[in-house]
Design a protein around this motif. Structure first.
Motif, PDB file in Angstrom:
ATOM      1  N   ALA A   3       7.362   1.715  -5.883  1.00  7.76           N
ATOM      2  CA  ALA A   3       8.211   2.161  -7.057  1.00  7.76           C
ATOM      3  C   ALA A   3       9.466   1.409  -6.926  1.00  7.76           C
ATOM      4  O   ALA A   3      10.423   1.567  -7.933  1.00  7.76           O
ATOM      5  N   ASP A  41      14.650   2.568   6.009  1.00  7.59           N
ATOM      6  CA  ASP A  41      13.403   3.314   6.509  1.00  7.59           C
ATOM      7  C   ASP A  41      12.318   2.481   6.646  1.00  7.59           C
ATOM      8  O   ASP A  41      11.603   2.406   7.733  1.00  7.59           O
ATOM      9  N   VAL A  55      12.277   8.890   0.995  1.00  7.80           N
ATOM     10  CA  VAL A  55      12.281   9.837  -0.039  1.00  7.80           C
ATOM     11  C   VAL A  55      12.924  11.054   0.596  1.00  7.80           C
ATOM     12  O   VAL A  55      14.019  11.819  -0.160  1.00  7.80           O
ATOM     13  N   GLY A 103      20.763   7.127  -1.384  1.00 10.80           N
ATOM     14  CA  GLY A 103      19.344   7.523  -0.934  1.00 10.80           C
ATOM     15  C   GLY A 103      18.335   6.191  -1.109  1.00 10.80           C
ATOM     16  O   GLY A 103      17.383   6.279  -0.370  1.00 10.80           O
ATOM     17  N   HIS A 108       7.471   9.664   1.737  1.00 12.43           N
ATOM     18  CA  HIS A 108       8.087   8.542   2.191  1.00 12.43           C
ATOM     19  C   HIS A 108       9.278   9.194   3.173  1.00 12.43           C
ATOM     20  O   HIS A 108      10.191  10.131   2.482  1.00 12.43           O
ATOM     21  N   ALA A 126      15.990   4.677   1.788  1.00 12.63           N
ATOM     22  CA  ALA A 126      14.439   4.441   1.542  1.00 12.63           C
ATOM     23  C   ALA A 126      14.112   2.880   2.306  1.00 12.63           C
ATOM     24  O   ALA A 126      13.160   2.456   2.918  1.00 12.63           O
ATOM     25  N   GLU A 173       3.122  10.969  -6.811  1.00 11.90           N
ATOM     26  CA  GLU A 173       2.344   9.910  -6.194  1.00 11.90           C
ATOM     27  C   GLU A 173       3.371   9.008  -5.796  1.00 11.90           C
ATOM     28  O   GLU A 173       3.306   8.419  -4.690  1.00 11.90           O
ATOM     29  N   ARG A 174       4.435   8.743  -6.602  1.00 11.85           N
ATOM     30  CA  ARG A 174       5.464   7.772  -6.234  1.00 11.85           C
ATOM     31  C   ARG A 174       6.128   8.132  -4.961  1.00 11.85           C
ATOM     32  O   ARG A 174       6.893   6.976  -4.917  1.00 11.85           O
ATOM     33  N   LEU A 175       6.308   9.160  -4.424  1.00 10.73           N
ATOM     34  CA  LEU A 175       7.067   9.563  -3.458  1.00 10.73           C
ATOM     35  C   LEU A 175       6.313   9.294  -2.021  1.00 10.73           C
ATOM     36  O   LEU A 175       7.015   9.530  -0.969  1.00 10.73           O
ATOM     37  N   ILE A 176       5.315   8.883  -2.174  1.00  8.22           N
ATOM     38  CA  ILE A 176       4.189   8.759  -0.981  1.00  8.22           C
ATOM     39  C   ILE A 176       4.760   7.650  -0.062  1.00  8.22           C
ATOM     40  O   ILE A 176       4.990   6.474  -0.585  1.00  8.22           O
ATOM     41  N   GLY A 177       4.878   7.728   1.141  1.00 11.04           N
ATOM     42  CA  GLY A 177       5.179   6.595   2.244  1.00 11.04           C
ATOM     43  C   GLY A 177       4.046   6.459   3.082  1.00 11.04           C
ATOM     44  O   GLY A 177       3.952   5.220   3.488  1.00 11.04           O
ATOM     45  N   ALA A 189       0.798  -1.202   0.140  1.00 13.26           N
ATOM     46  CA  ALA A 189       0.078   0.146   0.154  1.00 13.26           C
ATOM     47  C   ALA A 189       0.861   1.229   0.000  1.00 13.26           C
ATOM     48  O   ALA A 189       0.322   2.293  -0.120  1.00 13.26           O
ATOM     49  N   ILE A 190       2.349   1.140   0.113  1.00 15.20           N
ATOM     50  CA  ILE A 190       3.056   2.306   0.180  1.00 15.20           C
ATOM     51  C   ILE A 190       3.662   2.717  -1.385  1.00 15.20           C
ATOM     52  O   ILE A 190       4.116   1.636  -1.810  1.00 15.20           O
ATOM     53  N   PRO A 191       3.087   3.774  -1.815  1.00 15.75           N
ATOM     54  CA  PRO A 191       3.556   3.998  -3.224  1.00 15.75           C
ATOM     55  C   PRO A 191       5.134   3.879  -3.491  1.00 15.75           C
ATOM     56  O   PRO A 191       5.480   3.176  -4.602  1.00 15.75           O
ATOM     57  N   HIS A 192       5.655   4.381  -2.660  1.00 17.62           N
ATOM     58  CA  HIS A 192       6.979   4.638  -2.943  1.00 17.62           C
ATOM     59  C   HIS A 192       7.869   3.093  -2.666  1.00 17.62           C
ATOM     60  O   HIS A 192       8.831   2.882  -3.453  1.00 17.62           O
ATOM     61  N   ALA A 193       7.351   2.140  -1.800  1.00 11.75           N
ATOM     62  CA  ALA A 193       7.873   0.894  -1.674  1.00 11.75           C
ATOM     63  C   ALA A 193       7.596   0.274  -3.040  1.00 11.75           C
ATOM     64  O   ALA A 193       8.347  -0.814  -3.243  1.00 11.75           O
TER      65      ALA A 193
END
Lengths: 141, 171
Positions: A21, A63, B66, A56, B63, A60, B51-55, A15-19
């Motif tokens: 990505a 974290d 990020v 970086g 995030h 991520a 949107e892709r940077l959301i945690g 559910a985490i968009p950056h995870a």
């Protein structure tokens, strides 16, 4: 590790968009511990001459893994956020190899979770990075 | 005879070309969507919201990783830029021939400590870094990030970096 617990953790990470990505994958979840991995990807390279992934991107991963360890603690916080995170970059991650992070909550108070994490590539004897962090512990009302 | 000062446009083009070579060579900078704006030697990094940077999709919030990555890249670029600037302005390095392949090597991060002061909101973020100490082998860099208000930082960080072997001696 119960299948139920890992299912919930996978849903949580998915559910985490950056995870997503970074194509992170939950490898295992225990009480206050988490193991999450991430594939090498040319788009994440920080040093074009060596093909080594940017620090970086490793941050991520660390974290996310730290947060997952907090959320999987038996005292089950309702939520968590990173207060601070220190990363030591021990050696460059080998290009082409997955990076695996393992995090554990080594102390939990009413309000704070103290977390340690280590990241490795295919050589488990040579850490890519280690991290320590303090995370908030959100209690339900 | 007095030397004519270099036309301002030529100076700007040279500096912008060097910055573009530095920033354009790093795939991860493009992955995050980072931009660097220059005024003289001062750089400001911008992380345009995506949107892709959301945690945390519920809040929603950036995030933490990020934010950490943004600050680290901003610190690394500032440190590299300060080395590049000196080499370029002293004439040791010709910016006209500079490409990502011929750039001096990048410093390596030794450690990086991020202090998350506030939730990263789902909008653009900005960062400026300052090289507090830059020796032959090690450098210490501090960086601050904000969103809507310059005075309300949402994160700050300090990092140590190992300088590349080719770095000019400065101490």
């Amino acid at each position: 590790m119960t299948p139920e617990r890992i299912r919930i953790a996978r849903q949580f990470i998915a559910a985490i968009p950056h995870a997503r990505a970074l194509a992170m994958r939950v490898e295992s979840i225990g009480p206050g511990t988490a193991e999450i991995s991430m594939p090498w990807d040319a788009r994440l390279v920080g040093d074009p001459r060596t093909g080594v992934i940017a620090g970086g991107a490793v941050s991520a991963l660390m974290d996310t893994c730290g947060g997952a360890a907090v959320m999987s603690h038996p005292e089950a916080p309702q939520g968590t956020a990173t207060l601070d995170l220190r990363i030591d970059y021990m050696s460059p991650a080998t290009p082409g190899q997955r990076i695996r992070a393992r995090a554990e909550v080594y102390h939990l108070t009413r309000s704070v979770a103290f977390v340690r994490a280590t990241a490795t590539d295919d050589d488990p004897a040579r850490p890519v990075a280690t991290a320590t962090g303090a995370f908030t512990v959100e209690r339900g009302a | 005879m007095r030397l004519q000062p270099e036309p301002v446009q030529a100076v700007k083009e040279r500096r912008d070309r060097a910055l573009a070579a530095l920033v354009g060579g790093v795939p991860y900078i493009a992955f995050l969507g980072l931009r660097f704006d220059r005024r003289g030697d001062e750089l400001t990094a911008t992380l345009p919201f995506d949107e892709r940077l959301i945690g945390n999709p519920i809040l929603p919030a950036l995030h933490g990783g990020v934010t950490a990555a943004f600050l680290e890249v901003a610190a690394l670029v500032e440190l590299s830029w300060s080395m590049l600037w000196e080499a370029m302005e002293s004439g040791r390095l010709d910016a006209a021939t500079l490409t990502p392949e011929t750039l001096p090597r990048l410093p390596k991060t030794i450690d990086f400590t991020v202090d998350f002061l506030r939730t990263g909101l789902p909008r653009d973020a900005y960062a400026r870094a300052r090289v507090n100490r830059s020796g032959r082998r090690y450098a210490s860099v501090q960086v601050e990030a904000w969103q809507d208000n310059r005075a309300r930082l949402f994160a700050q960080a300090t990092g140590h970096f190992l300088m590349p072997d080719t770095a000019p001696a400065r101490d």
